[in-house]
Design an enzyme around this catalytic site. Structure first.
Site, short mmCIF file in Angstrom:
data_model
loop_
_atom_site.label_atom_id
_atom_site.label_comp_id
_atom_site.label_asym_id
_atom_site.label_seq_id
_atom_site.Cartn_x
_atom_site.Cartn_y
_atom_site.Cartn_z
N TYR A 60 -2.13 -0.73 10.32
CA TYR A 60 -2.22 -1.02 8.89
C TYR A 60 -0.94 -0.61 8.18
CZ TYR A 60 -3.96 -0.96 4.09
OH TYR A 60 -4.12 -1.18 2.74
N SER B 23 0.85 -1.19 0.00
CA SER B 23 0.00 0.00 0.00
C SER B 23 0.88 1.23 0.00
CB SER B 23 -0.90 0.00 1.25
OG SER B 23 -1.54 1.24 1.41
#
Length: 585
Positions: free
Chosen positions: A468, A455
């Site tokens: 995350y 990501s």
């Protein structure tokens, strides 16, 4: 010498020799006849035959003078294409009387099979022909002749290139020396040479008959090459559909040999794969899949069509496994590989979602697609998945570790259980995939590619995404480390870093430190924002395929992801300042 595992052997007498014929599978099903090349025996087909036996009546025979078949006496003149055709017809009549067979040939097995497929006396006995790494000598003679008559610079380069690749042909025409070499040091060094140069796995191949097989097989060249190249037949047109499989890294044959093949073959299917010459040993799963698809299509009266999607020349027939394939980026990626002609394994925790993706993959062009259910965070489930996929479908060529979950909330609101959940899926899921499927790629020795979906959060800090972002940063670094370790084994590793992509991850994302009602509101708000951004997962899928083709290390996909990547390198302080901003609620 050995016999293919579990095979039934019969002896067929023809033209003064006795041929050893091995049979697998149900004789009531369509018959597939496998013809080996030089300096092999029928054992070169053992891995392919085992995979085909569940679908067809599979037959492999030792060419005269090879393996368990007897040699003609005298050897000179005993290996002409005319006599080899008689042998094939004798085998076909014995194993499939009254019903045409599907022919598969490799190397000199393919050279012979071109003869079988283009001469009048075999019409009606061959239903289809799959050729690999062996041209028709007649077609080759015309190919050479056309370039000699019209010697443009490009055509001369083609002649010289193939001439250099054919160095061994000249040596095999010398008297006595090839026989001495094969019965001497070359014979016992050959297995190790194949392992080193072609990455051919050891185990049951080549057989102990190799020295005599290679010595006898030299007469295949001496009896046929010069006569046919000097006087190629003008009527060498195929009377059956042909599937041509071209390994792009073949040391002995140029791709350009097949440039004018459509002139000789009315129904031709072309396929390529990034592999060396001995693909029956190095790519048995892929060959079995293509042969099964082609033979089935001919039997059903629906000619097979080569995949024509973007990158089909790169991924056609390859086995691709995608985790988190039930929706979003995973689903789009599985379908993109399917459109490129890959065989797809769609893995998801949701069995119904995985099944829908597999069904769609077949509709858009995948020759085969399967749905598998697994939780990537569960090591035992992943081990079972790896064992099942390898046994049932083969070694994965491209692995896409895509499955992931989202978690938002401040560090002190994020519980130990929250951390464990995120790291188990986002990091350990990738580790399990890389370890289990990557190890099998490495053991196969034929290369491959691993894609880990990270990501932009991997390099863009945020006060709202500590867990995350940490999990994705770990995936990015793991990918870089694996890329360094696996480079020598021709396995590429890519970390893909999307930005804001319109997927269902917002519907399942968790928000730490809030009650259920507030979490529902935050999910709806995130989904609305992602919807407004409306960057489709199909664009990420296209970037993934492009990254594998180019063997890229890190791919930032969306404009914001690319911008953050540049800032992380050139102005990290700017990103740190942005990270301090409190996100709107």
């Amino acid at each position: 010498m050995t016999l293919l595992r579990g095979a039934r052997e019969r002896r067929v007498r023809t033209g003064g020799v006795e041929l050893s014929v091995a049979e697998l599978g149900d004789p009531g099903r369509p018959t597939v006849v496998l013809v080996h090349g030089y300096p092999d025996s029928k054992e070169v087909w053992s891995e392919v035959a085992a995979r085909l036996a569940g679908h067809f009546h599979v037959v492999a025979y030792d060419v005269r003078g090879h393996g368990r078949s007897t040699a003609p006496r005298p050897l000179r003149g005993g290996f002409t294409l005319e006599k080899l055709t008689e042998d094939f017809l004798a085998v076909a009549d014995a194993v499939s009387p009254g019903r045409p067979v599907h022919l598969v040939g490799h190397d000199w097995g393919s050279v012979q099979a071109w003869e079988f497929t283009t001469v009048k006396r075999t019409e009606g006995r061959i239903a289809s022909f799959t050729s690999m790494s062996g041209p028709s000598l007649d077609h080759l003679g015309h190919w050479i002749g056309s370039r000699v008559k019209r010697p443009t610079p490009g055509r001369v380069a083609q002649l010289l290139g193939q001439g250099a690749r054919s160095w061994y042909v000249y040596l095999l025409h010398t008297p006595v020396l090839p026989e001495l070499a094969w019965r001497g040091p070359l014979g016992w060094r050959w297995p190790r040479t194949l392992e080193r140069l072609e990455r051919v796995p050891a185990g049951g191949y080549p057989t102990s008959s190799l020295p005599s097989d290679a010595a006898h097989g030299a007469w295949l060249y001496r009896d046929n090459v010069r006569p046919r190249l000097r006087r190629p037949r003008p009527d060498a047109h195929a009377h059956a559909p042909v599937q041509l499989i071209t390994p792009l890294k073949d040391r002995f044959l140029s791709e350009r040999l097949d440039d004018e093949l459509e002139h000789w073959v009315p129904h031709l299917i072309r396929r390529t794969l990034p592999a060396g010459h001995w693909i029956p040993r190095t790519r048995p799963d892929q060959l079995a899949a293509w042969i099964t698809e082609f033979v089935t299509s001919v039997e059903n009266g629906r000619p097979s069509v080569t995949a024509s999607g973007r990158h089909a020349e790169r991924f056609g027939g390859q086995l691709v496994l995608v985790t988190g394939a039930g929706s979003g980026i995973g689903r789009a990626t599985a379908l993109a590989f399917a459109a490129a002609g890959a065989r797809v394994v769609a893995v998801d925790r949701n069995a119904e979602a995985a099944a829908r993706t597999a069904e769609s993959a077949r509709r858009v062009g995948a020759p085969a697609a399967w749905a598998e259910t697994a939780d990537v965070s569960d090591e035992q489930e992943m081990e079972k998945l790896s064992e099942k996929v390898t046994t049932a479908y083969g070694v994965v060529d491209v692995l896409v570790n895509n499955a992931g979950i989202g978690l938002s909330g401040s560090f002190f609101d994020t519980t130990t259980e929250d951390w464990k959940t995120v790291l188990d899926v986002n990091l350990w899921g990738v580790i399990h995939g890389c370890r289990l499927f990557g190890r099998r790629m490495a053991e196969r020795g034929q290369g491959g590619h691993i894609v880990n979906v990270a990501s932009a959060a991997a390099y863009q800090p945020s006060r709202a995404l500590p867990a995350y972002s940490t999990s994705k940063a770990a995936v990015l670094m793991l990918s870089e480390c694996l890329r360094a370790e696996l480079a020598g084994q021709r396995i590429g590793v890519t970390a893909v870093c999307p930005g804001f992509v319109n997927t269902a991850i917002t519907a399942t994302a968790r928000f730490a430190g809030v009650d259920a009602g507030e979490e529902k509101r935050l999910r709806q708000r995130a989904a609305r924002l992602y919807g407004l951004r409306n960057y489709p997962p199909e664009k990420v899928a296209a970037a993934i395929l492009r990254a594998v083709v180019r063997d890229e290390a890190v791919v930032a996909v969306t404009p914001e992801a690319r911008g953050a990547r540049v800032l992380s390198r050139l102005a990290p302080g700017v990103l740190r300042g942005i990270a301090r901003l409190k996100p709107p609620v």
